[in-house]
Design an enzyme around this catalytic site. Structure first.
Site, PDB file in Angstrom:
ATOM      1  N   VAL A   1       3.288  -0.712  18.737  1.00  5.82           N
ATOM      2  CA  VAL A   1       4.156   0.410  19.122  1.00  5.82           C
ATOM      3  C   VAL A   1       5.597   0.121  18.721  1.00  5.82           C
ATOM      4  O   VAL A   1       6.537   0.470  19.413  1.00  5.82           O
ATOM      5  CB  VAL A   1       4.064   0.743  20.635  1.00  5.82           C
ATOM      6  CG1 VAL A   1       2.705   1.247  20.984  1.00  5.82           C
ATOM      7  CG2 VAL A   1       4.446  -0.460  21.480  1.00  5.82           C
TER       8      VAL A   1
ATOM      9  N   LYS B   1      -0.368  -3.803   5.432  1.00  2.00           N
ATOM     10  CA  LYS B   1      -0.840  -3.974   4.053  1.00  2.00           C
ATOM     11  C   LYS B   1      -1.738  -5.179   3.859  1.00  2.00           C
ATOM     12  O   LYS B   1      -2.283  -5.381   2.783  1.00  2.00           O
ATOM     13  CB  LYS B   1       0.365  -4.206   3.118  1.00  2.00           C
ATOM     14  CG  LYS B   1       1.384  -3.135   3.074  1.00  2.00           C
ATOM     15  CD  LYS B   1       2.493  -3.572   2.128  1.00  2.00           C
ATOM     16  CE  LYS B   1       3.784  -2.842   2.335  1.00  2.00           C
ATOM     17  NZ  LYS B   1       4.397  -2.920   3.640  1.00  2.00           N
TER      18      LYS B   1
ATOM     19  N   GLU C   1      -2.895   4.780   2.930  1.00  2.00           N
ATOM     20  CA  GLU C   1      -1.937   5.469   2.057  1.00  2.00           C
ATOM     21  C   GLU C   1      -0.517   4.932   2.228  1.00  2.00           C
ATOM     22  O   GLU C   1       0.238   4.783   1.272  1.00  2.00           O
ATOM     23  CB  GLU C   1      -1.975   6.974   2.356  1.00  2.00           C
ATOM     24  CG  GLU C   1      -1.007   7.818   1.567  1.00  2.00           C
ATOM     25  CD  GLU C   1      -1.266   7.815   0.065  1.00  2.00           C
ATOM     26  OE1 GLU C   1      -2.240   8.441  -0.349  1.00  2.00           O
ATOM     27  OE2 GLU C   1      -0.489   7.174  -0.666  1.00  2.00           O
TER      28      GLU C   1
ATOM     29  N   VAL D   1       1.754   1.801   0.385  1.00  2.00           N
ATOM     30  CA  VAL D   1       2.644   1.905  -0.780  1.00  2.00           C
ATOM     31  C   VAL D   1       3.415   3.215  -0.676  1.00  2.00           C
ATOM     32  O   VAL D   1       2.816   4.282  -0.534  1.00  2.00           O
ATOM     33  CB  VAL D   1       1.837   1.906  -2.098  1.00  2.00           C
ATOM     34  CG1 VAL D   1       2.783   1.906  -3.292  1.00  2.00           C
ATOM     35  CG2 VAL D   1       0.897   0.717  -2.159  1.00  2.00           C
TER      36      VAL D   1
ATOM     37  N   LEU E   1       4.543   8.905   0.785  1.00  2.00           N
ATOM     38  CA  LEU E   1       4.312   9.537  -0.525  1.00  2.00           C
ATOM     39  C   LEU E   1       2.824   9.493  -0.903  1.00  2.00           C
ATOM     40  O   LEU E   1       2.170   8.478  -0.691  1.00  2.00           O
ATOM     41  CB  LEU E   1       5.115   8.810  -1.624  1.00  2.00           C
ATOM     42  CG  LEU E   1       6.635   8.881  -1.534  1.00  2.00           C
ATOM     43  CD1 LEU E   1       7.249   8.072  -2.694  1.00  2.00           C
ATOM     44  CD2 LEU E   1       7.117  10.316  -1.590  1.00  2.00           C
TER      45      LEU E   1
ATOM     46  N   GLY F   1      16.052  -0.727   9.681  1.00  2.00           N
ATOM     47  CA  GLY F   1      14.591  -0.667   9.832  1.00  2.00           C
ATOM     48  C   GLY F   1      13.866  -0.467   8.516  1.00  2.00           C
ATOM     49  O   GLY F   1      12.696  -0.125   8.487  1.00  2.00           O
TER      50      GLY F   1
ATOM     51  N   ASP G   1       6.395  -8.386  -0.935  1.00  2.00           N
ATOM     52  CA  ASP G   1       5.993  -7.064  -0.460  1.00  2.00           C
ATOM     53  C   ASP G   1       5.643  -6.152  -1.641  1.00  2.00           C
ATOM     54  O   ASP G   1       4.665  -5.419  -1.614  1.00  2.00           O
ATOM     55  CB  ASP G   1       7.140  -6.473   0.381  1.00  2.00           C
ATOM     56  CG  ASP G   1       6.768  -5.145   0.967  1.00  2.00           C
ATOM     57  OD1 ASP G   1       5.756  -5.090   1.682  1.00  2.00           O
ATOM     58  OD2 ASP G   1       7.470  -4.152   0.685  1.00  2.00           O
TER      59      ASP G   1
ATOM     60  N   LYS H   1       2.047  -4.422  -2.878  1.00  2.00           N
ATOM     61  CA  LYS H   1       1.901  -2.995  -3.179  1.00  2.00           C
ATOM     62  C   LYS H   1       1.320  -2.793  -4.571  1.00  2.00           C
ATOM     63  O   LYS H   1       0.450  -1.947  -4.776  1.00  2.00           O
ATOM     64  CB  LYS H   1       3.253  -2.290  -3.072  1.00  2.00           C
ATOM     65  CG  LYS H   1       3.736  -2.171  -1.626  1.00  2.00           C
ATOM     66  CD  LYS H   1       5.141  -1.629  -1.568  1.00  2.00           C
ATOM     67  CE  LYS H   1       5.609  -1.459  -0.131  1.00  2.00           C
ATOM     68  NZ  LYS H   1       7.037  -1.216  -0.045  1.00  2.00           N
TER      69      LYS H   1
ATOM     70  N   GLY I   1      10.974   3.806   5.963  1.00  2.00           N
ATOM     71  CA  GLY I   1      11.502   4.440   7.164  1.00  2.00           C
ATOM     72  C   GLY I   1      10.356   4.752   8.105  1.00  2.00           C
ATOM     73  O   GLY I   1       9.261   5.130   7.681  1.00  2.00           O
TER      74      GLY I   1
END
Ligand code: ADP
Ligand code: ASP
Ligand code: MG
Length: 818
Positions: free
Chosen positions: A469, A585, A612, A615, A619, A670, A684, A688, A802
């Site tokens: 959370v 991920k 989804e 990455v 989007l 963030g 990271d 991806k 975000g």
């Protein structure tokens, strides 16, 4: 005239019994009122006799409770005075007899079926006296005088003709007002001993009387609004069916819809007398009408019912093939021994027949069948009976199933997706019922998923376990809370959050957690993180066990953590037919074999593993790649700026904001992972790129990607504190490089690339001619060169990081499962 039957729950409490009085006194024509024992009393009478026969003196206390329950009821509903006194004398006399019988059982330690029948009869004998006294001007009749049974195959069955005659004789004089009768109880036509019509038999008493007297209607008053699509105690979305045919009602009752005792339908059906099911606690509700023909209904099935505690006996052997008479012997033998069979399934190869019986009868059934086929078993032509117990039998029912193709397909498809295997099934040629046997532990899940899939439920439910959370999980829960009502109203989708977990605490609720309770009353702001601290303690093992044990249908585990332990649970969840939606991920970028296996398990189980947001946050990148590949395109090259954090850093760095400061800002806003080094090391982005490449259909591991670092390795080796402390030492060098870049009118982009089997990540410079030049803030961009999008590659661009866009992406994955 009408016959009104009030069940145990209707005469169980002061409030309900007063409601019965009102309903009966409002009738404008003569009625016969059939009543059950006060709710729960029949069970208690049986339990008390068990205590007595076991020699447990506690039976006396239990008996006292029975006596008190009746006396208290009388004192509460009958005004003080002569009527009450007379009733108390009658009921006390009955209680006295009952006490003596119990005492006898206690002393002799013997409880014959006859004694048991005598004991349970007191429930209706007392309740009918009480109701008769309560309803002003009513007459009381003793049902033992006119409901008669006889012995058949070791069981008491109704002596139909004699009973019909006696009922007519009893009420021949013409009915006035209300006549009150105790349901369930009867006497043997030959011996005069007390018998009964079986548990739940008051409905049957009422039906017998209604048929014998050609009543206009049989009303069954109970504690639900009518016959429902399923047992409302198991399926909270079940709703009342306005109309049913006799056949549909019979099929549903036979398979456990307890609302009507199965034999009840036949006597009134023959006479075409409608049955109306009504709710004593809500008399205004229209209820359900059961009759021979009903209005057309578009739904293919009307209802679902089930019985627990069932067993399957398999009669098998090679000698059975083509032999005429084996089935006759099986069923005659079981019938002769009073064992009822409620389902039969025979393979067309004829070498095995499966028979459904109740768990309580399975041992005896196997014994008599082994005896019947003793010789064949000895000769090796047949095998000994095999029995599997602890099963549940479910039936889906509806006359519209006739000639509607695809119902069985849909049914078994639904069960398969829920991970429920069907042990046996049967569909009669009448096509009004498909029955199947499953393991009892899957019953609730099976009923819920079938109810949902046949649109019997008002809403399609998606049950969510949300793990984590933090910024993403918290936003997701807030978005769900805000959308819940709209989704129900407009899409008829009900998002039920059935569990929320953090690293240390977890809370679960099968019916769905009240998300409102996580909102701060003063500020109106959601406080999932804070409130979760008050939830029960949990850890990774408990989380796994709870989610699996809840065994809830159409469920989704939503991982909003960055934890490898949590990612390690996906396999178990998928294996248990729980969909997985991951913002995390780790799993999709882990070893290729693990990634592939997770996808394969999901496919095999008919559930989804969606990620989804791994990455480009919200989007639609993975979805687009999937669509391209599935439609036969081939991805030739992937070029992408995939790190919102790095993009933010390289877009923010300026004369006034040094490199170290941009890193801190990315963390504070963030954008970055909790440990920004995961972003700065390119790790990271590598993850991806690996995910995109795999989704494009290529096998790749993280280590295969060439990583070109832009800050020295030593920064990644120490602790996080050291990292923050040392970071400003890089600022001067970065400023020098930045000035040069600015002079050349160029920008930095950290680019991930896959082409011709090679993956790489590196910091590159672009001038304004390149499509990567304009890329604001934390945006992401993906350029896909494919066979079809070749000269002009496909470009996907937008917010790539975000909490709220990531949460929205997770939300979209969840909605794709609805
Ligand atoms: P009564 O005491 O009135 O005879 P029962 O307990 O025998 O009541 O039957 C009513 C109960 O039947 C309901 O409370 C409900 O839980 C159960 N039930 C099972 N299946 C159905 C169904 N399809 N529709 C309505 N009720 C059902
Ligand atoms: N009292 C009996 C029982 O509990 C009969 C009935 O309620 O219909 O089974
Ligand atoms: Mg009942």
């Amino acid at each position: 005239m009408k016959v009104l039957k009030f069940g145990g729950t209707s005469v169980g409490s002061v409030e309900s019994i007063l409601s019965v009085k009102k309903i009966v006194e409002a009738q404008t024509e003569p009625v016969i009122v059939v009543v059950s024992a006060l709710g729960g009393i029949t069970d208690k009478l049986i339990r008390t006799s068990q205590l007595a026969v076991e020699g447990d003196a506690a039976y006396q206390q239990s008996f006292r409770e029975i006596a008190e329950r009746h006396e208290d009821m009388i004192n509460a509903i009958i005004p003080d005075g002569e009527r009450r006194e007379t009733l108390l004398v009658t009921v006390r006399a009955l209680l006295e007899e009952l006490r003596s019988i119990y005492h006898g059982v206690f002393l002799i330690r013997d409880l014959s079926p006859k004694t048991q029948a005598a004991i349970v009869s007191y429930g209706e004998r007392m309740s009918s006296r009480i109701v008769s006294c309560l309803i002003q001007g009513s007459a009381w009749f003793d049902s033992r005088e006119f409901i008669k049974t006889h012995r058949q195959n070791g069981k008491n069955v109704l002596a139909t003709e004699l009973t019909n005659e006696l009922v007519r004789e009893t009420f021949m004089g013409g009915l006035k007002g209300a006549s009150v009768v105790g349901g369930f109880i009867s006497t043997d036509k030959d011996t005069g001993e007390v018998t009964n019509l079986g548990r739940g038999g008051s409905d049957y008493t009422a039906s017998i009387i209604a048929a014998a007297l050609d009543a206009d209607v049989l009303e069954i008053w109970t504690d639900v609004d009518g016959f429902m699509t399923a047992d409302p105690k198991v399926i909270h979305t079940a709703y009342t069916i306005p109309e049913l045919t006799y056949i549909e009602a019979m099929e549903l009752c036979n398979f456990g819809a307890k609302v009507v005792y199965p034999p009840t339908i036949y006597p009134v059906c023959v006479k075409n007398i409608p049955i109306l099911i009504k709710n004593t606690f809500n008399p205004e509700a229209p209820g359900t009408i059961i009759k021979s023909e009903v209005k057309d209904d578009v739904r293919s099935i009307k209802g679902i019912s089930s019985i627990k505690g069932t067993s399957l006996i398999t009669v098998s052997g090679l000698s059975m093939v083509g032999v005429i008479g084996v089935n006759r012997r099986i069923f005659s033998c079981l019938a002769d021994n009073g064992i009822s069979v409620f389902m039969v399934s025979q393979a067309s190869s004829e070498n095995s027949t499966s028979i459904g019986v109740r768990d309580v009868e399975v041992e005896e059934a196997c014994r008599v069948l082994n005896e019947e086929f003793e010789k064949e078993i000895e000769d090796g032509k047949m095998f000994r009976m095999q029995a599997e117990s602890g099963l549940a039998t479910v039936a889906i029912v509806g006359e519209n199933m006739k000639h509607t193709p695809g119902i069985a397909g849909k049914l078994f498809g639904t069960l398969g997706r829920s991970g429920i295997s069907v042990i046996a099934c049967a569909q009669g040629a009448s096509e009004t019922n498909i029955s199947f046997v499953i393991n009892q532990k899957f019953l609730r899940k099976a009923l819920n998923s079938i109810h949902d899939s046949f649109f019997l439920s008002e809403y399609q439910e998606v049950n969510l376990f949300v793990c984590g959370v933090g910024t993403v999980g918290g936003s997701l829960l807030e978005q769900i809370y805000q959308q819940q009502e709209k989704l129900m109203r407009e899409l008829r989708v009900k998002l039920n959050v059935v569990g929320i977990a953090t690293g240390h605490n977890a809370t679960f609720r099968r019916e769905g957690l009240e998300l409102r309770s996580f909102i701060n009353e003063q500020t109106g702001k959601a406080e999932f993180r804070k409130r979760m601290k008050e939830a029960p303690a949990s850890d990774i093992h408990r989380l796994r066990d709870e989610v699996i044990q809840m065994n809830i249908f159409n469920s989704v585990f939503v991982d909003c953590t960055a934890s490898s332990e949590v990612a390690g649970l996906y396999r178990d969840f998928l294996d248990h037919n729980i969909n997985v939606v991951a913002a995390n991920k780790i799993a999709a970028s882990s070893d290729y074999t693990n990634y592939r296996e997770l996808k394969q398990i999901a496919q095999k189980r008919g559930v989804k593993f969606l990620f989804e947001t791994n990455v480009g946050a919200g989007l639609p990148i993975i979805r687009t790649i999937n669509d391209l590949v599935n439609s036969g395109d081939k991805i030739l090259k992937i070029e992408a700026v995939l790190s919102g954090t790095l993009n933010f850093i390289f877009n923010t760095i300026s004369k006034d904001i040094p490199f170290s400061e941009t890193v801190r800002m990315a963390k504070d806003e963030g954008y970055s992972e909790p440990d920004p080094r995961i972003d700065l090391s390119g790790k990271d982005v590598i993850r991806k790129l690996v995910i995109l490449t795999r989704e494009a259909g290529y096998e790749i591991e993280q280590k295969d990607v060439e990583a070109n670092l832009f800050i020295p390795q030593s920064f990644f080796d120490g602790s996080l504190e050291d990292f923050w402390a040392n970071l400003p030492s890089l600022d001067a060098e970065w400023e020098r490089r930045r000035e040069e870049l600015e002079r050349n009118h160029r920008v930095w982009r950290f680019v991930a690339k896959y082409e011709n089997g090679r993956g790489s990540v590196s910091l590159q410079e672009f001038d304004q001619d390149h499509s990567f030049y304009v890329l604001e803030g934390s945006n992401n961009i993906v350029l896909l060169t494919t066979e079809r999008y070749n000269e002009y590659p496909m470009l996907i661009q937008g917010y790539g990081a975000g909490a709220s866009v990531t949460a929205a992406g997770v939300f979209a994955d969840i909605m794709s499962l609805a």
